[in-house]
Design a protein around this motif. Structure first.
Motif, PDB file in Angstrom:
ATOM      1  N   ASN A  25       0.797  -1.155  -0.249  1.00  0.00           N
ATOM      2  CA  ASN A  25       0.065   0.063   0.035  1.00  0.00           C
ATOM      3  C   ASN A  25       0.755   1.286  -0.036  1.00  0.00           C
ATOM      4  O   ASN A  25       2.070   1.112   0.378  1.00  0.00           O
ATOM      5  CB  ASN A  25      -0.873  -0.051   1.200  1.00  0.00           C
ATOM      6  N   ALA A  26       0.422   2.451  -0.368  1.00  0.00           N
ATOM      7  CA  ALA A  26       1.026   3.701  -0.383  1.00  0.00           C
ATOM      8  C   ALA A  26       1.225   4.215   0.856  1.00  0.00           C
ATOM      9  O   ALA A  26       0.598   3.711   1.964  1.00  0.00           O
ATOM     10  CB  ALA A  26       0.390   4.477  -1.456  1.00  0.00           C
ATOM     11  N   HIS A  27       2.225   5.206   0.898  1.00  0.00           N
ATOM     12  CA  HIS A  27       2.481   6.068   2.329  1.00  0.00           C
ATOM     13  C   HIS A  27       1.085   6.877   2.557  1.00  0.00           C
ATOM     14  O   HIS A  27       0.732   7.208   3.673  1.00  0.00           O
ATOM     15  CB  HIS A  27       3.640   6.634   2.307  1.00  0.00           C
ATOM     16  N   ILE A  28       0.758   7.223   1.370  1.00  0.00           N
ATOM     17  CA  ILE A  28      -0.365   8.440   1.567  1.00  0.00           C
ATOM     18  C   ILE A  28      -1.373   8.279   0.503  1.00  0.00           C
ATOM     19  O   ILE A  28      -0.885   7.738  -0.735  1.00  0.00           O
ATOM     20  CB  ILE A  28       0.176   9.828   1.283  1.00  0.00           C
ATOM     21  N   GLY A  56       9.557  16.036   0.127  1.00  0.00           N
ATOM     22  CA  GLY A  56       9.307  14.619   1.028  1.00  0.00           C
ATOM     23  C   GLY A  56       8.591  13.801   0.143  1.00  0.00           C
ATOM     24  O   GLY A  56       8.390  12.467   0.637  1.00  0.00           O
ATOM     25  N   VAL A  57       8.098  13.947  -1.137  1.00  0.00           N
ATOM     26  CA  VAL A  57       7.369  13.078  -1.814  1.00  0.00           C
ATOM     27  C   VAL A  57       8.101  12.422  -2.917  1.00  0.00           C
ATOM     28  O   VAL A  57       8.948  13.090  -3.604  1.00  0.00           O
ATOM     29  CB  VAL A  57       6.043  13.715  -2.338  1.00  0.00           C
ATOM     30  N   ALA A  97       9.320   9.803   1.293  1.00  0.00           N
ATOM     31  CA  ALA A  97      10.974   9.660   1.279  1.00  0.00           C
ATOM     32  C   ALA A  97      11.236   8.895   2.636  1.00  0.00           C
ATOM     33  O   ALA A  97      11.987   7.724   2.949  1.00  0.00           O
ATOM     34  CB  ALA A  97      11.996  10.975   1.472  1.00  0.00           C
ATOM     35  N   ASP A  98      10.524   9.317   3.549  1.00  0.00           N
ATOM     36  CA  ASP A  98      10.461   8.394   4.984  1.00  0.00           C
ATOM     37  C   ASP A  98       9.163   8.223   5.509  1.00  0.00           C
ATOM     38  O   ASP A  98       8.284   8.909   5.716  1.00  0.00           O
ATOM     39  CB  ASP A  98      10.956   9.519   6.029  1.00  0.00           C
ATOM     40  N   HIS A 156       3.402  11.444   7.791  1.00  0.00           N
ATOM     41  CA  HIS A 156       2.533  12.518   8.328  1.00  0.00           C
ATOM     42  C   HIS A 156       2.878  14.243   7.902  1.00  0.00           C
ATOM     43  O   HIS A 156       2.027  14.893   7.409  1.00  0.00           O
ATOM     44  CB  HIS A 156       2.035  12.353   9.751  1.00  0.00           C
ATOM     45  N   LEU A 157       4.164  14.269   7.789  1.00  0.00           N
ATOM     46  CA  LEU A 157       4.601  15.367   7.453  1.00  0.00           C
ATOM     47  C   LEU A 157       4.587  15.945   6.124  1.00  0.00           C
ATOM     48  O   LEU A 157       3.988  17.092   5.529  1.00  0.00           O
ATOM     49  CB  LEU A 157       6.000  15.744   7.896  1.00  0.00           C
ATOM     50  N   ALA A 158       4.797  14.717   5.308  1.00  0.00           N
ATOM     51  CA  ALA A 158       4.489  14.974   3.763  1.00  0.00           C
ATOM     52  C   ALA A 158       3.020  14.894   3.524  1.00  0.00           C
ATOM     53  O   ALA A 158       2.573  15.727   2.515  1.00  0.00           O
ATOM     54  CB  ALA A 158       5.099  13.671   2.943  1.00  0.00           C
ATOM     55  N   SER A 159       2.030  14.487   4.402  1.00  0.00           N
ATOM     56  CA  SER A 159       0.555  14.472   4.092  1.00  0.00           C
ATOM     57  C   SER A 159       0.408  15.959   4.399  1.00  0.00           C
ATOM     58  O   SER A 159      -0.530  16.509   3.634  1.00  0.00           O
ATOM     59  CB  SER A 159       0.030  13.407   4.960  1.00  0.00           C
TER      60      SER A 159
END
Length: 410
Positions: A61-64, A88-89, A233-234, A239-242
Motif C-alpha cells: 500500500n502507499a504511504h499516503i 518529501g514526496v 521519502a521517510d 504525516h509531514l508529507a501528508s
C-alpha cells in the motif's frame, strides 16, 4: 572500600548458618534475571511483529492516499504533477478500486478486491515488483492477444487452481441498469503474474489490473480515477508529507497517511505492548519480594552485629546503607544477568529463525525479533528501581535496632 560496603559484602558471603539466606538471595537474583530476560525477549518479539506488520502494510500500500472530496479525480496527471512537487514526496501513481467475483475454468470462484494501477508509475510507490513470484507488473500492459491481464495473489491463485498464462473471468456488479435489474459486467482476463506478500489477507483477496480494465469493471468514463497513491521519502515521517500535500491542494481534497488509515490497529498494538510490559513486570516484583524476605532474615540474624556497630559509633544512616548496598548488589546482578541472557536469546532467535509461524495466520513466516535500545534501557531501569525500592524497608528496619535491647542478655 568504605565501611558500609565492606560490611555489606561480608554479609553477602555464605556462612554455615546463613546458607539458607544466601539461597534466597540467589533465587532473588535469578528471579530478577528471568523477569528482565522475559521482558526483553517478549517486547523484542512484539516490536518485531509490529514492525513486520507495518512493513507488509506499507509495502503493498502507499504511504499516503489522495482523494477528491465527494467524487472522482478527472485529471489525475495534473494532480500527480502537483503532488510530486511537494517536498518529501518521491512518487505518485493513480489508482482505481473495484469489487468483482472471480472464477476459473475449474469451477472455483471467490470474491476479489480489484486495484487498477499504472504499471509504469506504480513501481515508484508500492513494492509489489519485489513480491512477484512469477511475471511482473509491466505485464499488465503487454499484448495478450487482445485479452487484458491481471496479477493475482498467491492464495487466490491456488484457490482458483490457476497459473500464469491461464484465463479467468471477472464479474462486476457495476453494469447497466435494465428492466430486469442491474446487468453484471463480465470481463475475461489472462493471469500475467502472481505475487506473495506474506499476508494471507492480501494474498487471498487482492488482484491488480491496468487502469483501463479497472475503469470498465467499475463503470467509469473518460480518464478519471478514484485517487492517487503517494510514496514519502521517510515512511515514519509520512504525516509531514501528508500535511504538506494537504496544504498545497486545499480542502477540496482528502489526504491521509498510512498511520491515519491504520491508526486503530497500531493504537491497539501499542496499548497491548504497554499491558505486556506491566504484566511481565510482576515477575520482577515477585523477585523484589524475595529480596525483602532475604534482607529481613539477614537483619534478624545480624541483630547483635547491628547493636555492636551502633555501640561502636555507627550512625543510623550507615546501618541503612549496609543493607541497601546488599539489596542493590542483588538487584544489579539480576538485572545485568537478565539483560545479557535476554539479548543473547534475541540474537539466537533472529539469526537462526528457530520458530516458524503459519503464513495463513501471521503476516510473516518466522518469529520476528527487533531489539529496541530504548526498550532495553526502560526495562533495566524499571528492574533496578523496583529492586532498590525493595531494600528500603529492611534497611529502615535494621536502622531501628536498639543496642540496649539487642545486647541485654549477652
Amino acid at each position: 572500600m568504605n565501611f558500609e560496603r565492606f560490611v555489606s559484602f561480608r554479609y553477602l558471603r555464605a556462612k554455615r548458618k546463613q546458607k539458607f539466606i544466601s539461597l534466597i538471595s540467589l533465587i532473588s537474583v535469578l528471579g530478577v534475571a528471568v523477569g528482565v530476560m522475559a521482558l526483553i525477549v517478549v517486547l523484542s518479539v512484539y516490536t518485531g511483529f509490529t514492525e513486520g506488520l507495518r512493513d507488509q502494510i506499507i509495502g503493498i500500500n502507499a504511504h499516503i492516499l489522495v482523494q477528491q472530496s465527494g467524487g472522482e479525480i478527472d485529471n489525475p496527471n495534473l494532480l500527480k504533477t502537483q503532488v510530486e512537487q511537494v517536498s518529501g514526496v518521491t512518487g505518485a501513481t493513480p489508482y482505481i478500486y473495484a469489487q468483482a467475483l472471480i472464477s476459473s475454468g475449474s469451477g472455483q470462484s471467490s470474491g476479489l478486491a480489484i486495484r487498477g494501477i499504472d504499471p509504469v508509475s506504480a513501481g515508484k510507490v508500492i513494492s509489489l515488483d519485489a513480491k512477484m513470484t512469477s511475471g511482473s507488473l509491466k505485464s499488465l500492459t503487454a499484448d495478450h492477444a487482445g485479452v487484458p491481464a491481471i496479477v493475482l495473489g498467491k492464495e487466490v491463485a491456488a484457490q482458483l487452481r490457476v497459473q500464469t498464462g491461464r484465463k479467468i473471468r471477472l464479474i462486476s456488479p457495476n453494469g447497466p441498469l435494465t428492466p430486469m435489474g442491474v446487468m453484471p459486467k463480465v470481463q475475461t482476463c489472462v493471469v500475467s503474474g502472481i505475487f506473495a506478500t506474506g499476508m494471507y489477507e492480501y494474498d487471498s483477496t487482492l488482484g491488480f489490473v491496468s487502469l483501463e480494465t479497472a475503469r470498465r469493471l467499475a463503470g467509469m468514463e473518460g480518464g478519471s480515477v478514484h485517487g492517487l497513491e503517494v510514496r514519502a521519502a521517510d515512511a515514519d515521517r509520512a504525516h509531514l508529507a501528508s500535511a504538506a500535500i494537504q496544504q498545497r491542494l486545499g480542502p477540496a481534497y482528502s489526504v491521509r497517511d498510512w498511520m491515519q488509515i491504520n491508526k486503530n490497529l497500531f493504537a491497539a498494538l501499542k496499548l497491548e505492548k504497554i499491558g505486556i510490559f506491566i504484566a511481565l513486570d510482576l515477575i520482577i516484583l515477585v523477585a523484589a519480594l524475595n529480596i525483602i524476605s532475604a534482607l529481613v532474615m539477614v537483619v534478624m540474624e545480624k541483630n547483635k552485629d547491628i547493636a555492636i556497630l551502633k555501640s561502636m559509633g555507627a550512625k543510623t544512616s550507615s546501618i541503612m546503607r549496609i543493607f541497601f548496598y546488599q539489596g542493590a548488589v542483588i538487584g544489579l546482578s539480576g538485572t545485568a544477568l537478565g539483560v545479557t541472557l535476554g539479548l543473547s536469546l534475541c540474537t539466537l532467535l533472529k539469526r537462526y529463525k528457530i520458530i516458524e509461524l503459519p503464513s495463513n495466520v501471521y503476516p510473516m513466516s518466522t518469529m520476528p525479533v527487533k531489539v529496541v535500545p530504548m526498550d532495553v534501557t526502560v526495562i533495566a531501569i524499571s528492574a533496578i528501581l523496583i529492586t532498590l525500592l525493595a531494600t528500603l524497608y529492611p534497611s529502615w528496619k535494621a536502622s531501628t535496632v536498639r543496642p540496649a535491647e539487642a545486647l541485654t542478655y549477652e
